[in-house]
Design a protein around this motif. Structure first.
Motif, mmCIF file in Angstrom:
data_model
loop_
_atom_site.group_PDB
_atom_site.id
_atom_site.type_symbol
_atom_site.label_atom_id
_atom_site.label_comp_id
_atom_site.label_asym_id
_atom_site.label_seq_id
_atom_site.Cartn_x
_atom_site.Cartn_y
_atom_site.Cartn_z
ATOM 1 N N MET A 46 -83.820 2.894 -34.284
ATOM 2 C CA MET A 46 -83.295 3.442 -35.529
ATOM 3 C C MET A 46 -81.883 2.890 -35.752
ATOM 4 S SD MET A 46 -82.629 7.412 -36.718
ATOM 5 C CE MET A 46 -84.281 7.944 -37.043
ATOM 6 N N ASN A 47 -81.537 2.676 -36.977
ATOM 7 C CA ASN A 47 -80.235 2.179 -37.376
ATOM 8 C C ASN A 47 -79.140 3.144 -36.900
ATOM 9 O OD1 ASN A 47 -77.852 1.866 -39.082
ATOM 10 N ND2 ASN A 47 -79.098 0.516 -40.334
ATOM 11 N N PRO A 48 -78.056 2.629 -36.295
ATOM 12 C CA PRO A 48 -76.998 3.525 -35.814
ATOM 13 C C PRO A 48 -76.348 4.333 -36.937
ATOM 14 C CG PRO A 48 -76.331 1.225 -35.647
ATOM 15 C CD PRO A 48 -77.780 1.223 -35.989
ATOM 16 N N TYR A 49 -76.334 3.782 -38.144
ATOM 17 C CA TYR A 49 -75.764 4.534 -39.265
ATOM 18 C C TYR A 49 -76.696 5.656 -39.713
ATOM 19 C CZ TYR A 49 -71.794 1.458 -39.417
ATOM 20 O OH TYR A 49 -70.638 0.796 -39.076
ATOM 21 N N ALA A 50 -77.985 5.536 -39.441
ATOM 22 C CA ALA A 50 -78.906 6.649 -39.697
ATOM 23 C C ALA A 50 -78.608 7.788 -38.722
ATOM 24 C CB ALA A 50 -80.355 6.192 -39.566
ATOM 25 N N PHE A 51 -78.370 7.449 -37.443
ATOM 26 C CA PHE A 51 -77.977 8.478 -36.481
ATOM 27 C C PHE A 51 -76.664 9.134 -36.893
ATOM 28 C CE2 PHE A 51 -80.669 6.150 -33.261
ATOM 29 C CZ PHE A 51 -81.557 7.203 -33.060
ATOM 30 N N LEU A 52 -75.737 8.322 -37.389
ATOM 31 C CA LEU A 52 -74.453 8.859 -37.830
ATOM 32 C C LEU A 52 -74.642 9.787 -39.030
ATOM 33 C CD1 LEU A 52 -71.424 8.933 -37.358
ATOM 34 C CD2 LEU A 52 -71.225 6.871 -38.764
ATOM 35 N N ALA A 53 -75.502 9.423 -39.955
ATOM 36 C CA ALA A 53 -75.777 10.275 -41.120
ATOM 37 C C ALA A 53 -76.391 11.614 -40.689
ATOM 38 C CB ALA A 53 -76.702 9.555 -42.095
ATOM 39 N N ILE A 54 -77.322 11.555 -39.734
ATOM 40 C CA ILE A 54 -77.923 12.792 -39.222
ATOM 41 C C ILE A 54 -76.853 13.641 -38.540
ATOM 42 C CG2 ILE A 54 -79.577 13.749 -37.562
ATOM 43 C CD1 ILE A 54 -81.298 11.190 -38.129
ATOM 44 N N ALA A 55 -75.964 12.991 -37.794
ATOM 45 C CA ALA A 55 -74.870 13.705 -37.132
ATOM 46 C C ALA A 55 -73.984 14.414 -38.147
ATOM 47 C CB ALA A 55 -74.046 12.736 -36.285
ATOM 48 N N ILE A 56 -73.683 13.723 -39.235
ATOM 49 C CA ILE A 56 -72.823 14.303 -40.274
ATOM 50 C C ILE A 56 -73.501 15.507 -40.918
ATOM 51 C CG2 ILE A 56 -71.811 13.880 -42.553
ATOM 52 C CD1 ILE A 56 -71.396 10.922 -41.547
ATOM 53 N N ILE A 57 -74.747 15.346 -41.313
ATOM 54 C CA ILE A 57 -75.476 16.435 -41.973
ATOM 55 C C ILE A 57 -75.622 17.631 -41.034
ATOM 56 C CG2 ILE A 57 -77.720 17.104 -42.936
ATOM 57 C CD1 ILE A 57 -77.858 14.119 -43.960
ATOM 58 N N SER A 58 -75.916 17.366 -39.773
ATOM 59 C CA SER A 58 -76.067 18.445 -38.801
ATOM 60 C C SER A 58 -74.754 19.182 -38.568
ATOM 61 C CB SER A 58 -76.579 17.895 -37.473
ATOM 62 O OG SER A 58 -77.829 17.295 -37.637
ATOM 63 N N GLU A 59 -73.651 18.437 -38.518
ATOM 64 C CA GLU A 59 -72.339 19.052 -38.325
ATOM 65 C C GLU A 59 -71.961 19.907 -39.531
ATOM 66 O OE1 GLU A 59 -68.112 19.602 -38.667
ATOM 67 O OE2 GLU A 59 -69.186 18.112 -39.867
ATOM 68 N N VAL A 60 -72.245 19.423 -40.716
ATOM 69 C CA VAL A 60 -71.954 20.202 -41.935
ATOM 70 C C VAL A 60 -72.786 21.480 -41.942
ATOM 71 C CG1 VAL A 60 -72.133 20.204 -44.465
ATOM 72 C CG2 VAL A 60 -71.185 18.219 -43.281
ATOM 73 N N SER A 116 -73.504 10.532 -30.430
ATOM 74 C CA SER A 116 -73.495 9.735 -29.203
ATOM 75 C C SER A 116 -74.441 8.542 -29.314
ATOM 76 C CB SER A 116 -73.852 10.596 -27.994
ATOM 77 O OG SER A 116 -75.226 10.923 -27.973
ATOM 78 N N LEU A 117 -75.582 8.719 -29.964
ATOM 79 C CA LEU A 117 -76.511 7.594 -30.150
ATOM 80 C C LEU A 117 -75.926 6.541 -31.084
ATOM 81 C CD1 LEU A 117 -79.928 9.481 -30.426
ATOM 82 C CD2 LEU A 117 -79.001 8.243 -28.447
ATOM 83 N N SER A 118 -75.198 6.976 -32.105
ATOM 84 C CA SER A 118 -74.594 6.004 -33.026
ATOM 85 C C SER A 118 -73.515 5.184 -32.325
ATOM 86 C CB SER A 118 -74.022 6.703 -34.260
ATOM 87 O OG SER A 118 -72.821 7.395 -33.960
ATOM 88 N N LEU A 119 -72.872 5.788 -31.307
ATOM 89 C CA LEU A 119 -71.787 5.100 -30.605
ATOM 90 C C LEU A 119 -72.273 3.957 -29.713
ATOM 91 C CD1 LEU A 119 -69.530 8.127 -29.663
ATOM 92 C CD2 LEU A 119 -69.129 6.387 -31.437
ATOM 93 N N ILE A 120 -73.579 3.849 -29.538
ATOM 94 C CA ILE A 120 -74.115 2.713 -28.786
ATOM 95 C C ILE A 120 -73.785 1.410 -29.512
ATOM 96 C CG2 ILE A 120 -76.257 1.590 -28.013
ATOM 97 C CD1 ILE A 120 -77.369 4.474 -27.568
ATOM 98 N N SER A 121 -73.770 1.451 -30.845
ATOM 99 C CA SER A 121 -73.555 0.237 -31.639
ATOM 100 C C SER A 121 -72.315 0.263 -32.518
ATOM 101 C CB SER A 121 -74.762 -0.013 -32.544
ATOM 102 O OG SER A 121 -75.928 -0.165 -31.773
ATOM 103 N N ILE A 122 -71.858 1.447 -32.903
ATOM 104 C CA ILE A 122 -70.710 1.545 -33.813
ATOM 105 C C ILE A 122 -69.461 1.808 -32.980
ATOM 106 C CG2 ILE A 122 -69.716 2.778 -35.781
ATOM 107 C CD1 ILE A 122 -72.563 3.689 -36.510
#
Length: 109
Positions: A1-15, A48-54
């Motif tokens: 999965m795209n790291p920015y997709a993981f980041l988007a999920i992280a953002i939505i979950s945090e909100v 944490s998953l997004s940080l593998i690539s970003i």
């Protein structure tokens, strides 16, 4: 999965988790409290998953900046918190900063 997709999920979950804090009544209400824990858990896992690539600085700035702006919007829309020019300018600056950081990463991450 795209790291920015993981980041988007992280953002939505945090909100979501932050928004549930408002209705948890200091963790006295069960379901909103579960929402806080689940939302924050998913947020940190996906971050944490997004940080593998970003790069850390870029990911954290995007996560915290967009998360802050979206949480403020939830407060305004859902919880009927006040909205004025200063809040608008603050949110615009946060979003602008996130855009500049993303552009500075060169798009290769």
């Amino acid at each position: 999965m795209n790291p920015y997709a993981f980041l988007a999920i992280a953002i939505i979950s945090e909100v979501f988790g932050s928004s549930m804090l408002k209705v948890s009544n200091g963790f006295k209400k069960l379901y909103p409290s579960i929402g806080v824990v689940m939302g924050m858990g998913v947020a940190f896992y996906c971050l944490s998953l997004s940080l593998i690539s970003i790069p850390l600085g870029t990911a954290y700035a995007i996560w915290s900046g967009i998360g802050t702006a979206l949480t403020a919007l939830v407060g305004i829309i859902v919880y009927k918190e006040s909205f004025n020019l200063k809040k608008f300018l603050g949110l615009a600056l946060i979003i602008g900063g996130v855009v500049v950081l993303k552009l500075s990463s060169g798009g290769s991450h």
